[in-house]
Scaffold this motif. Structure first.
Motif, mmCIF file in Angstrom:
data_model
loop_
_atom_site.group_PDB
_atom_site.id
_atom_site.type_symbol
_atom_site.label_atom_id
_atom_site.label_comp_id
_atom_site.label_asym_id
_atom_site.label_seq_id
_atom_site.Cartn_x
_atom_site.Cartn_y
_atom_site.Cartn_z
ATOM 1 N N ALA A 1 0.528 -1.249 -0.509
ATOM 2 C CA ALA A 1 0.294 0.028 0.038
ATOM 3 C C ALA A 1 1.137 1.257 0.012
ATOM 4 C CB ALA A 1 -1.098 0.208 1.578
ATOM 5 N N LEU A 2 2.038 1.031 0.660
ATOM 6 C CA LEU A 2 3.545 2.140 0.592
ATOM 7 C C LEU A 2 3.453 3.020 -0.808
ATOM 8 C CD1 LEU A 2 4.369 4.431 2.714
ATOM 9 C CD2 LEU A 2 5.625 2.417 3.527
ATOM 10 N N ALA A 3 3.851 1.069 -1.680
ATOM 11 C CA ALA A 3 4.064 1.586 -2.958
ATOM 12 C C ALA A 3 3.402 2.521 -3.699
ATOM 13 C CB ALA A 3 4.760 0.086 -3.179
ATOM 14 N N LEU A 4 1.963 1.791 -3.184
ATOM 15 C CA LEU A 4 0.698 2.946 -4.073
ATOM 16 C C LEU A 4 1.212 4.084 -3.698
ATOM 17 C CD1 LEU A 4 -1.544 0.022 -3.744
ATOM 18 C CD2 LEU A 4 -0.586 0.441 -6.211
ATOM 19 N N VAL A 5 0.201 4.185 -2.910
ATOM 20 C CA VAL A 5 0.296 5.892 -2.563
ATOM 21 C C VAL A 5 1.483 6.535 -2.968
ATOM 22 C CG1 VAL A 5 1.030 7.746 0.092
ATOM 23 C CG2 VAL A 5 -0.907 5.409 -0.287
ATOM 24 N N ALA B 1 2.823 11.066 -7.146
ATOM 25 C CA ALA B 1 4.016 11.151 -8.171
ATOM 26 C C ALA B 1 3.009 11.723 -9.360
ATOM 27 C CB ALA B 1 5.210 10.589 -8.170
ATOM 28 N N THR B 2 2.293 10.719 -9.752
ATOM 29 C CA THR B 2 0.934 10.541 -10.722
ATOM 30 C C THR B 2 -0.116 11.181 -10.683
ATOM 31 O OG1 THR B 2 0.634 8.070 -11.177
ATOM 32 C CG2 THR B 2 2.820 8.759 -11.932
ATOM 33 N N GLU B 3 -0.363 10.756 -9.224
ATOM 34 C CA GLU B 3 -2.271 11.186 -9.217
ATOM 35 C C GLU B 3 -2.523 9.467 -9.319
ATOM 36 O OE1 GLU B 3 -3.602 14.654 -9.573
ATOM 37 O OE2 GLU B 3 -2.542 15.913 -7.886
ATOM 38 N N LEU B 4 -2.367 8.966 -10.167
ATOM 39 C CA LEU B 4 -2.871 7.527 -10.292
ATOM 40 C C LEU B 4 -2.696 6.287 -10.225
ATOM 41 C CD1 LEU B 4 -2.157 8.036 -14.288
ATOM 42 C CD2 LEU B 4 -4.447 8.087 -13.149
ATOM 43 N N ILE C 1 7.181 5.836 -17.773
ATOM 44 C CA ILE C 1 6.161 6.453 -17.664
ATOM 45 C C ILE C 1 6.501 8.568 -17.360
ATOM 46 C CG2 ILE C 1 5.206 7.191 -15.782
ATOM 47 C CD1 ILE C 1 4.520 4.248 -15.921
ATOM 48 N N ARG C 2 7.868 8.253 -18.036
ATOM 49 C CA ARG C 2 8.164 9.845 -18.651
ATOM 50 C C ARG C 2 7.677 10.186 -19.619
ATOM 51 N NH1 ARG C 2 13.681 12.067 -19.189
ATOM 52 N NH2 ARG C 2 14.187 10.249 -20.241
ATOM 53 N N LEU C 3 7.990 9.636 -20.388
ATOM 54 C CA LEU C 3 6.954 9.805 -21.908
ATOM 55 C C LEU C 3 5.784 9.835 -21.839
ATOM 56 C CD1 LEU C 3 9.155 6.898 -23.983
ATOM 57 C CD2 LEU C 3 10.010 9.122 -23.076
ATOM 58 N N PHE C 4 4.914 9.726 -20.638
ATOM 59 C CA PHE C 4 3.689 9.442 -21.075
ATOM 60 C C PHE C 4 3.246 10.969 -19.918
ATOM 61 C CE2 PHE C 4 3.890 5.728 -22.482
ATOM 62 C CZ PHE C 4 2.709 5.647 -23.895
ATOM 63 N N GLU C 5 3.915 12.406 -19.297
ATOM 64 C CA GLU C 5 3.864 13.017 -18.474
ATOM 65 C C GLU C 5 2.636 14.081 -18.957
ATOM 66 O OE1 GLU C 5 7.526 14.606 -17.727
ATOM 67 O OE2 GLU C 5 8.401 13.772 -16.176
ATOM 68 N N LYS C 6 2.921 14.603 -20.002
ATOM 69 C CA LYS C 6 1.750 15.121 -20.610
ATOM 70 C C LYS C 6 0.362 13.820 -21.136
ATOM 71 C CE LYS C 6 4.947 18.529 -20.758
ATOM 72 N NZ LYS C 6 5.632 20.064 -21.191
ATOM 73 N N ALA C 7 0.733 12.995 -20.431
ATOM 74 C CA ALA C 7 -0.437 12.594 -21.882
ATOM 75 C C ALA C 7 -1.813 12.427 -20.712
ATOM 76 C CB ALA C 7 0.125 11.035 -21.630
ATOM 77 N N PRO C 8 -2.793 12.317 -22.102
ATOM 78 C CA PRO C 8 -4.238 12.379 -20.853
ATOM 79 C C PRO C 8 -4.600 11.271 -19.630
ATOM 80 C CG PRO C 8 -5.131 12.300 -23.615
ATOM 81 C CD PRO C 8 -3.674 12.455 -22.762
#
Length: 293
Positions: free
Chosen positions: A22-26, A31-34, A83-90
């Motif tokens: 759970a801590l890993a998920l948090v 960082a991503t709000e996902l 993940i960095r490639l999708f920073e500004k993706a929907p």
């Protein structure tokens, strides 16, 4: 009374594993709000790495720490390379990436290691530990101890080190962090690495009980998700409290509620998730976020 104490201690042991995941998920959520749906499969793949290292002759604890280091590096590579490639993706695009990672790790593990269930060793003695008239499983106590050490080290790192403070700042306010010279991209990558390392610890601790196979973390991730929601998806401390609570609740309900038993214990997590979302979506310790349109 003895059975109650045994169930509580066993629940704290499994709850500590849920708390780690759970801590890993948090950490990823901050960082991503996902929610990283691949977190469980990342932990599973790390556990297979540990199993492979032990099969070539490494002692358990050497394989344990080497797996943590490999997982840390792997998490950083995933963030920087994918993940960095999708920073500004929907948002939907990023969710699909997470699901894709889940399927990639799961199918790759099945391809390399097969889908046959494998036993995973425990570093703790086989004999039960007796305190008074109550007996406890040595692996349960050992796993609880390992989890506590990991959580304390993470707390010290994020609370008292400059790197940990920089990571917290980068996750909470990346714009201001860049203005004061913090390399936000690398801080987020390190967050992914730490989440992968913590997940690896959870996988190695739980594999002895659930056995090792590419699907082993499905239910564990659901419990961890319930723990993160219960404690507050924005609160690392809440994730720990939530994990311990879910572990104890799961064990007590499975032991003392006849119609639940072992088969329906997973429904406890589902009921908890639905209840939290209905009553207090921000969780016990999470902060409600208000946005203006």
């Amino acid at each position: 009374m003895e059975i109650l104490v045994q169930q509580i201690v066993a629940g704290l042991a499994t709850g500590g594993i849920y708390a780690s995941l759970a801590l890993a998920l948090v950490m990823i959520y901050q960082a991503t709000e996902l929610v990283n749906f691949a977190q469980g499969e990342m932990a599973m793949f790390s556990t297979y790495i540990a199993w492979s290292l032990m099969n070539v002759g490494l002692p358990y604890w050497a394989a344990f720490f080497l797996t943590i280091a490999i997982s840390l590096a792997g998490g950083i590579l995933i963030q920087r390379g994918i993940i960095r490639l999708f920073e500004k993706a929907p948002i939907l695009s990023v969710v699909i990436v997470f699901i894709g990672l889940l399927l990639i790790f799961q199918s790759t593990a099945g391809w390399i290691f097969t889908y046959l269930i494998k036993p995973f060793p425990s570093p703790f003695p086989q004999a039960a530990v007796t305190l008074g008239t109550v007996q406890f499983g040595s692996h349960d106590l050992g796993a609880l101890g390992v989890t506590i050490v990991v959580l304390v080290l993470l707390y010290v790192f994020f609370r008292y080190t400059s790197l940990g403070l920089a990571m917290r700042a980068a996750a909470q306010n990346p714009v201001s962090s860049r203005l004061v010279g913090i390399r936000v991209g690398w801080m987020l990558a390190l967050g992914w690495g730490l989440a992968a390392a913590v997940g690896a610890v959870a996988g190695m601790m739980v594999a002895h009980k659930v056995f090792l196979d590419p699907l082993m973390m499905g239910g564990i991730l659901l419990y961890a998700f319930a723990a993160a929601l219960f404690g507050g998806i924005t609160s690392p401390g809440g994730a720990v409290v939530g994990g311990l609570t879910v572990g104890v609740l799961e064990n007590l309900v499975g032991a003392f509620v006849p119609f639940v038993g072992h088969e329906l214990k997973l429904t406890v997590a589902l009921v908890l998730i639905i209840g939290v979302l209905l009553i207090k979506p921000s969780g016990l310790f999470g902060k409600a976020v208000v946005t203006r349109v």
